[in-house]
Design a protein around this motif. Structure first.
Motif, PDB file in Angstrom:
ATOM      1  N   HIS A  76     -12.388 -38.614 -20.222  1.00  9.02           N
ATOM      2  CA  HIS A  76     -13.187 -39.177 -21.317  1.00  9.02           C
ATOM      3  C   HIS A  76     -12.387 -40.096 -22.247  1.00  9.02           C
ATOM      4  O   HIS A  76     -12.857 -40.483 -23.316  1.00  9.02           O
ATOM      5  N   VAL A  77     -11.159 -40.458 -21.873  1.00 10.33           N
ATOM      6  CA  VAL A  77     -10.333 -41.451 -22.575  1.00 10.33           C
ATOM      7  C   VAL A  77     -10.346 -41.290 -24.110  1.00 10.33           C
ATOM      8  O   VAL A  77     -10.943 -42.107 -24.831  1.00 10.33           O
ATOM      9  N   PRO A  78      -9.665 -40.258 -24.630  1.00  7.58           N
ATOM     10  CA  PRO A  78      -9.519 -40.163 -26.091  1.00  7.58           C
ATOM     11  C   PRO A  78      -8.850 -41.432 -26.623  1.00  7.58           C
ATOM     12  O   PRO A  78      -7.983 -42.002 -25.965  1.00  7.58           O
ATOM     13  N   ILE A  79      -9.245 -41.860 -27.815  1.00  9.20           N
ATOM     14  CA  ILE A  79      -8.782 -43.152 -28.337  1.00  9.20           C
ATOM     15  C   ILE A  79      -7.247 -43.205 -28.445  1.00  9.20           C
ATOM     16  O   ILE A  79      -6.627 -44.243 -28.175  1.00  9.20           O
ATOM     17  N   GLU A  80      -6.636 -42.055 -28.807  1.00 10.20           N
ATOM     18  CA  GLU A  80      -5.172 -42.080 -28.937  1.00 10.20           C
ATOM     19  C   GLU A  80      -4.500 -42.270 -27.574  1.00 10.20           C
ATOM     20  O   GLU A  80      -3.436 -42.886 -27.464  1.00 10.20           O
ATOM     21  N   VAL A  81      -5.149 -41.780 -26.524  1.00  7.46           N
ATOM     22  CA  VAL A  81      -4.636 -41.969 -25.162  1.00  7.46           C
ATOM     23  C   VAL A  81      -4.768 -43.447 -24.759  1.00  7.46           C
ATOM     24  O   VAL A  81      -3.874 -44.040 -24.152  1.00  7.46           O
ATOM     25  N   ALA A  82      -5.881 -44.067 -25.159  1.00 11.02           N
ATOM     26  CA  ALA A  82      -6.091 -45.499 -24.883  1.00 11.02           C
ATOM     27  C   ALA A  82      -5.056 -46.334 -25.629  1.00 11.02           C
ATOM     28  O   ALA A  82      -4.461 -47.258 -25.067  1.00 11.02           O
ATOM     29  N   GLU A  83      -4.822 -45.987 -26.900  1.00 12.28           N
ATOM     30  CA  GLU A  83      -3.889 -46.793 -27.693  1.00 12.28           C
ATOM     31  C   GLU A  83      -2.466 -46.663 -27.179  1.00 12.28           C
ATOM     32  O   GLU A  83      -1.702 -47.637 -27.157  1.00 12.28           O
ATOM     33  N   ALA A  84      -2.118 -45.451 -26.742  1.00 14.85           N
ATOM     34  CA  ALA A  84      -0.771 -45.265 -26.164  1.00 14.85           C
ATOM     35  C   ALA A  84      -0.613 -46.133 -24.920  1.00 14.85           C
ATOM     36  O   ALA A  84       0.415 -46.791 -24.722  1.00 14.85           O
ATOM     37  N   ALA A  85      -1.656 -46.176 -24.074  1.00 13.37           N
ATOM     38  CA  ALA A  85      -1.581 -46.978 -22.841  1.00 13.37           C
ATOM     39  C   ALA A  85      -1.500 -48.469 -23.170  1.00 13.37           C
ATOM     40  O   ALA A  85      -0.755 -49.227 -22.528  1.00 13.37           O
ATOM     41  N   ARG A  86      -2.249 -48.904 -24.184  1.00 16.47           N
ATOM     42  CA  ARG A  86      -2.198 -50.326 -24.574  1.00 16.47           C
ATOM     43  C   ARG A  86      -0.805 -50.695 -25.078  1.00 16.47           C
ATOM     44  O   ARG A  86      -0.298 -51.796 -24.798  1.00 16.47           O
ATOM     45  N   ALA A  87      -0.174 -49.766 -25.805  1.00 24.82           N
ATOM     46  CA  ALA A  87       1.181 -50.030 -26.315  1.00 24.82           C
ATOM     47  C   ALA A  87       2.162 -50.148 -25.151  1.00 24.82           C
ATOM     48  O   ALA A  87       3.043 -51.023 -25.150  1.00 24.82           O
ATOM     49  N   VAL A  88       1.991 -49.291 -24.146  1.00 22.00           N
ATOM     50  CA  VAL A  88       2.871 -49.346 -22.968  1.00 22.00           C
ATOM     51  C   VAL A  88       2.684 -50.685 -22.238  1.00 22.00           C
ATOM     52  O   VAL A  88       3.656 -51.329 -21.819  1.00 22.00           O
ATOM     53  N   GLU A 124     -15.244 -47.764 -10.825  1.00 24.77           N
ATOM     54  CA  GLU A 124     -14.641 -49.025 -10.385  1.00 24.77           C
ATOM     55  C   GLU A 124     -15.650 -50.141 -10.155  1.00 24.77           C
ATOM     56  O   GLU A 124     -15.300 -51.314 -10.171  1.00 24.77           O
ATOM     57  N   ALA A 125     -16.921 -49.791  -9.930  1.00 22.71           N
ATOM     58  CA  ALA A 125     -17.916 -50.822  -9.616  1.00 22.71           C
ATOM     59  C   ALA A 125     -18.743 -51.223 -10.832  1.00 22.71           C
ATOM     60  O   ALA A 125     -19.688 -51.987 -10.704  1.00 22.71           O
ATOM     61  N   THR A 126     -18.392 -50.704 -12.008  1.00 19.77           N
ATOM     62  CA  THR A 126     -19.201 -50.999 -13.200  1.00 19.77           C
ATOM     63  C   THR A 126     -18.371 -51.708 -14.269  1.00 19.77           C
ATOM     64  O   THR A 126     -17.146 -51.629 -14.291  1.00 19.77           O
ATOM     65  N   ASP A 127     -19.085 -52.364 -15.189  1.00 18.18           N
ATOM     66  CA  ASP A 127     -18.422 -52.971 -16.344  1.00 18.18           C
ATOM     67  C   ASP A 127     -18.620 -52.094 -17.589  1.00 18.18           C
ATOM     68  O   ASP A 127     -18.624 -52.569 -18.707  1.00 18.18           O
ATOM     69  N   VAL A 128     -18.796 -50.787 -17.338  1.00 17.21           N
ATOM     70  CA  VAL A 128     -19.003 -49.825 -18.430  1.00 17.21           C
ATOM     71  C   VAL A 128     -17.656 -49.207 -18.821  1.00 17.21           C
ATOM     72  O   VAL A 128     -16.922 -48.739 -17.948  1.00 17.21           O
ATOM     73  N   TRP A 129     -17.343 -49.207 -20.115  1.00 14.88           N
ATOM     74  CA  TRP A 129     -16.154 -48.504 -20.598  1.00 14.88           C
ATOM     75  C   TRP A 129     -16.596 -47.316 -21.462  1.00 14.88           C
ATOM     76  O   TRP A 129     -17.725 -47.278 -21.949  1.00 14.88           O
ATOM     77  N   GLY A 130     -15.693 -46.347 -21.604  1.00 17.13           N
ATOM     78  CA  GLY A 130     -15.993 -45.191 -22.454  1.00 17.13           C
ATOM     79  C   GLY A 130     -14.735 -44.779 -23.213  1.00 17.13           C
ATOM     80  O   GLY A 130     -13.636 -44.793 -22.648  1.00 17.13           O
ATOM     81  N   LEU A 131     -14.896 -44.469 -24.484  1.00 18.06           N
ATOM     82  CA  LEU A 131     -13.771 -44.021 -25.321  1.00 18.06           C
ATOM     83  C   LEU A 131     -14.255 -42.866 -26.182  1.00 18.06           C
ATOM     84  O   LEU A 131     -15.415 -42.859 -26.618  1.00 18.06           O
ATOM     85  N   THR A 132     -13.380 -41.893 -26.431  1.00 15.38           N
ATOM     86  CA  THR A 132     -13.783 -40.733 -27.226  1.00 15.38           C
ATOM     87  C   THR A 132     -12.969 -40.678 -28.521  1.00 15.38           C
ATOM     88  O   THR A 132     -11.741 -40.697 -28.485  1.00 15.38           O
ATOM     89  N   THR A 133     -13.694 -40.656 -29.645  1.00 20.37           N
ATOM     90  CA  THR A 133     -13.051 -40.564 -30.953  1.00 20.37           C
ATOM     91  C   THR A 133     -13.586 -39.339 -31.665  1.00 20.37           C
ATOM     92  O   THR A 133     -14.805 -39.213 -31.830  1.00 20.37           O
TER      93      THR A 133
END
Ligand code: NAD
Length: 347
Positions: A66-78, A121-130
């Protein structure tokens, strides 16, 4: 026939046993040289093998469902720190979802190597959990430029996850038939996807290490997700979204449990969808065909088994109601939603 259908631009490769060369060619086509490979710690070994032929700047294993926002931000920083020019997720919907989160803010291209039947992989849908609330949206930047399906990477998928993830794939096909942008083209994709999945899923449980059968499931998965991406989210996805985001129920199993209940509600009001699915299942009706498939796959029956409590049903129904698509064939109000959830709770 008056309708407008939009097809999402994406290269798709079926390359059993050849993910490494297919990934290399797709990355070369993009002119990329510094890949960020995303995989869970469990999938890191496979990811290394699959990306052995490309320039890997970093392998990132901080994947969470479910991609928690802090996990997304850490990946973007990497991604920024390593100056990457392509993102290559190797894994289930959670790995793909994290790659999408990186692409959403960076515009980096994604080459996806799926190892479950989630179909992200076949969709343009993203999901983020805050703070426990999952938000989804659509954005062309997150649609992988290329998908590499290598069925040999799915041979170790456990039976329980094979069944629930496969029904998650089937849910994309079923829900597409009454989703807001349903049209004759995505209905045709959904029907063929459902047909492939209904035939291949029981077969894969009988022969879990048969690459050709696993490949048929991936074929059905892709068609079903393409139909879903084109048609949009129907009632089934709106329900599962709330159950997963608010009550933290497991994604694939929740889809597996809820699907027969949405079908039972909608099929009497959607004769074309009912007929198409009945044909796909080789059954007298869509509901009978899905019930038969459920029996053969031995999946969890009720939401209670997945952790939903009786006293949470009313809260869930209220949270779902505002997002019920106007396109839904059966009329839906709070009472209908509560009845559906109570039936799904018991299974
Ligand atoms: P997942 O990616 O979390 O994988 C489930 C488990 O299976 C993990 O423990 C993973 O390590 C393991 N696994 C993955 N591949 C394996 C393999 N080949 N062999 C053995 N184990 C393997 O779960 P999922 O169901 O694939 O994806 C769920 C996530 O995807 C959710 O967050 C959901 O919201 C998202 N999703 C998004 C979309 C979309 O269009 N955006 C569509 C479907 C799902």
């Amino acid at each position: 026939m008056g309708f407008t259908h939009e097809t999402l631009p994406q290269r798709v490769r079926f390359a059993a046993g050849e993910a490494d060369s297919a990934v290399r060619e797709e990355v070369e086509l993009l002119g990329a040289r510094r890949a960020m490979v995303i995989a869970s710690p469990r999938g890191a070994g496979v990811a290394r093998a699959v990306t052995a032929g490309i320039g890997v700047a970093v392998l990132h294993d901080g994947v969470r469902e479910h991609v928690p926002i802090e996990v997304a931000e850490a990946a973007r920083a990497v991604a920024a720190e390593h100056d990457v020019d392509v993102v290559v997720p190797v894994g289930g919907g959670s790995a793909t979802g994290l790659a999408k989160a990186v692409a959403l803010t960076t515009g980096l291209p994604v080459v996806a190597v799926p190892t479950t039947y989630a179909g992200s992989e076949a969709t343009d849908v993203w999901g983020l959990t805050t703070d426990g609330t999952k938000t989804t949206g659509t954005d062309r930047r997150v649609l992988p430029r290329a998908v590499v399906y290598d069925a040999s990477l799915t041979l170790d998928l456990p039976a329980a996850l094979t069944a629930t993830s496969g029904l998650n794939a089937l849910a994309h096909a079923v829900d597409a038939l009454w989703a807001p942008r349903a049209d004759p083209i995505n209905a045709a994709l959904a029907g063929e996807g459902a047909r492939a999945l209904a035939a291949a899923l029981p077969a894969v449980l009988d022969a879990p290490r048969d690459v050709a059968v696993r490949e048929r499931v991936l074929y059905g998965t892709y068609l079903a997700s393409t139909a879903f991406a084109s048609a949009g989210s129907g009632l089934h996805h709106k329900i599962c979204h709330v159950l997963g985001g608010r009550f933290d129920l497991p994604h694939a199993a929740t889809h597996a449990v809820v699907l027969p209940h949405v079908l039972a509600l909608n099929a009497p009001h959607a004769p074309d969808a009912d007929r198409r699915l009945a044909e796909a299942f080789g059954s007298t009706s869509a509901a009978a065909g899905l019930a038969d498939l459920h029996d053969r796959l031995d999946v969890p029956r009720g939401l209670a088994e997945l952790g939903l409590r009786d006293e949470q049903v009313a809260e869930a129904a209220e949270a779902i109601l505002p997002s019920v698509p106007p396109s839904n064939p059966a009329p839906v109000d709070l009472e209908v939603l509560e009845a559906l959830l109570r039936a799904a709770l018991r299974g």
